[in-house]
Design a protein around this motif. Sequence first.
Motif, short mmCIF file in Angstrom:
data_model
loop_
_atom_site.label_atom_id
_atom_site.label_comp_id
_atom_site.label_asym_id
_atom_site.label_seq_id
_atom_site.Cartn_x
_atom_site.Cartn_y
_atom_site.Cartn_z
N GLY A 46 -0.27 15.97 -6.40
CA GLY A 46 -1.53 15.31 -7.29
C GLY A 46 -1.97 14.12 -6.69
O GLY A 46 -2.53 13.69 -7.59
N GLY A 47 -0.90 14.16 -6.26
CA GLY A 47 -1.14 12.53 -5.16
C GLY A 47 -0.97 11.52 -6.47
O GLY A 47 -0.16 11.96 -7.47
N PRO A 48 -1.04 9.87 -6.07
CA PRO A 48 -0.70 9.26 -7.03
C PRO A 48 -0.59 9.22 -8.54
O PRO A 48 0.23 8.82 -9.23
N SER A 49 -2.01 9.60 -8.49
CA SER A 49 -2.36 9.23 -10.40
C SER A 49 -1.76 9.67 -10.47
O SER A 49 -1.22 9.96 -12.65
N THR A 50 -0.49 10.88 -10.34
CA THR A 50 0.46 12.24 -11.17
C THR A 50 1.01 11.48 -11.62
O THR A 50 2.88 12.41 -12.05
N VAL A 51 2.07 10.41 -10.66
CA VAL A 51 3.54 9.66 -10.50
C VAL A 51 3.23 8.38 -11.52
O VAL A 51 1.91 7.57 -11.67
N PRO A 52 4.22 8.05 -12.44
CA PRO A 52 4.26 6.53 -13.56
C PRO A 52 3.26 5.46 -12.57
O PRO A 52 4.84 5.17 -11.81
N LEU A 59 8.87 1.05 -6.35
CA LEU A 59 9.39 1.90 -5.53
C LEU A 59 8.34 1.50 -4.61
O LEU A 59 9.32 1.07 -3.20
N HIS A 60 7.11 0.60 -4.42
CA HIS A 60 6.25 -0.32 -3.44
C HIS A 60 7.62 -0.96 -3.37
O HIS A 60 7.10 -1.92 -2.02
N ARG A 61 8.02 -1.98 -4.46
CA ARG A 61 8.49 -3.20 -4.23
C ARG A 61 9.84 -3.16 -3.56
O ARG A 61 10.16 -3.92 -2.67
N GLU A 76 5.51 -4.87 10.17
CA GLU A 76 5.54 -6.26 10.40
C GLU A 76 5.74 -6.71 9.12
O GLU A 76 6.72 -7.44 8.42
N GLU A 77 4.58 -6.18 8.40
CA GLU A 77 4.05 -6.58 6.93
C GLU A 77 3.96 -5.44 6.06
O GLU A 77 3.63 -4.01 6.20
N PRO A 78 4.95 -6.19 4.73
CA PRO A 78 4.70 -5.53 3.54
C PRO A 78 2.95 -4.59 3.15
O PRO A 78 2.04 -4.92 3.53
N MET A 79 2.57 -3.58 2.84
CA MET A 79 1.89 -2.67 2.15
C MET A 79 0.91 -3.57 1.33
O MET A 79 1.81 -4.12 0.63
N THR A 80 -0.27 -4.06 0.84
CA THR A 80 -0.61 -3.46 -1.05
C THR A 80 -0.02 -2.36 -1.80
O THR A 80 0.53 -1.42 -0.80
N LEU A 81 0.21 -2.58 -3.52
CA LEU A 81 0.46 -1.60 -3.52
C LEU A 81 -0.53 -1.11 -3.97
O LEU A 81 -0.57 0.82 -3.59
N GLU A 82 -2.17 -0.49 -3.45
CA GLU A 82 -2.85 0.42 -3.33
C GLU A 82 -2.61 1.56 -2.11
O GLU A 82 -2.99 2.20 -1.82
N ASN A 86 -1.51 5.40 -1.86
CA ASN A 86 -2.27 6.09 -0.84
C ASN A 86 -1.64 7.02 0.25
O ASN A 86 -1.09 7.88 0.92
N TYR A 87 -0.60 5.71 1.11
CA TYR A 87 0.79 5.95 1.84
C TYR A 87 1.46 7.27 1.70
O TYR A 87 1.28 7.62 2.76
N TRP A 88 2.02 6.55 0.74
CA TRP A 88 3.14 7.57 0.13
C TRP A 88 3.21 9.02 -0.33
O TRP A 88 3.47 9.63 -0.03
N PHE A 89 2.06 9.05 -1.22
CA PHE A 89 1.95 9.54 -2.04
C PHE A 89 0.61 10.78 -2.22
O PHE A 89 0.23 11.50 -3.03
N GLY A 90 -0.56 10.76 -1.51
CA GLY A 90 -1.72 10.81 -1.23
C GLY A 90 -1.29 12.25 -0.21
O GLY A 90 -2.91 12.98 -0.68
N THR A 91 -0.37 12.58 -0.09
CA THR A 91 -0.74 14.50 0.47
C THR A 91 -0.05 14.66 -0.09
O THR A 91 -0.19 15.67 -0.59
N PHE A 92 1.49 15.27 0.00
CA PHE A 92 2.79 15.63 -0.76
C PHE A 92 4.31 14.83 -0.75
O PHE A 92 4.07 13.80 0.17
#
Length: 222
Positions: A46-52, A59-61, A76-82, A86-92
């Motif tokens: 259900g996307g990132p909104s379903t994860v605490p 996990l981002h840290r 080469e550079e870390p992503m922002t939290l936002e 979406n990158y990790w949890f936006g699909t499945f």
Amino acid sequence: MPALLEDPLTTLPAPTAAQTAAPTLTPKKAVLKDNTTPVTLYPIAGGPSTVPDSLIAYLHREFSAEIVRGSTYPMEEPMTLEQYRNYWFGTFAVIALVDDDDDADRGGLVEGRDWERVCLGTFYVKPNYPGRCSHVCNAGFFTTPAARGRGVGMVMGRAYLEVAPVLGYKYSVFNLVFANNTASIKIWEKLGFQVIGRVPRAARLANSAELVDALIIGRDLV
């Protein structure tokens, strides 16, 4: 075609079969290589909104630190939290958590758990190509410090091979498995993957003075 999945700002839509099947998946039980530590693998459909939020922040840290170490992912550079959400949890995705008796009153994917202790890792599943080729999938795997030396990579690899066919994917391809990442390569070989291509001198990695080849690894899911 560019390696779309390595660009956190680009998202390929999951094929219809995957969108239909994803909500039907339920948590799976497993044990680590000590044969005593119970683990639950939670599907995230259900996307990132379903994860605490606190778990995503943790996990981002840790993922950002892995990117800065510069040996396993191409960024080469870390992503922002936002971007990471979406990158990790936006699909499945799937998250592996220890079934911890000390945390029994707050078990599962709920706020308030000690994620550094109970979260072992996560992986995502996405289409590797668009449109008529979207039944070929790709996955990204990440283990946390709590997972080191406990066989979590193999547990998540087996879970991936169970989940991906249910989502309707027919073939799996990993685009960039760096040739000096021997631990990862051994896991995929044990799980029946084969090297189907090689990109010479593909990566500038922090753990190598020379440019490192990237292996393309694939496996039939049917």
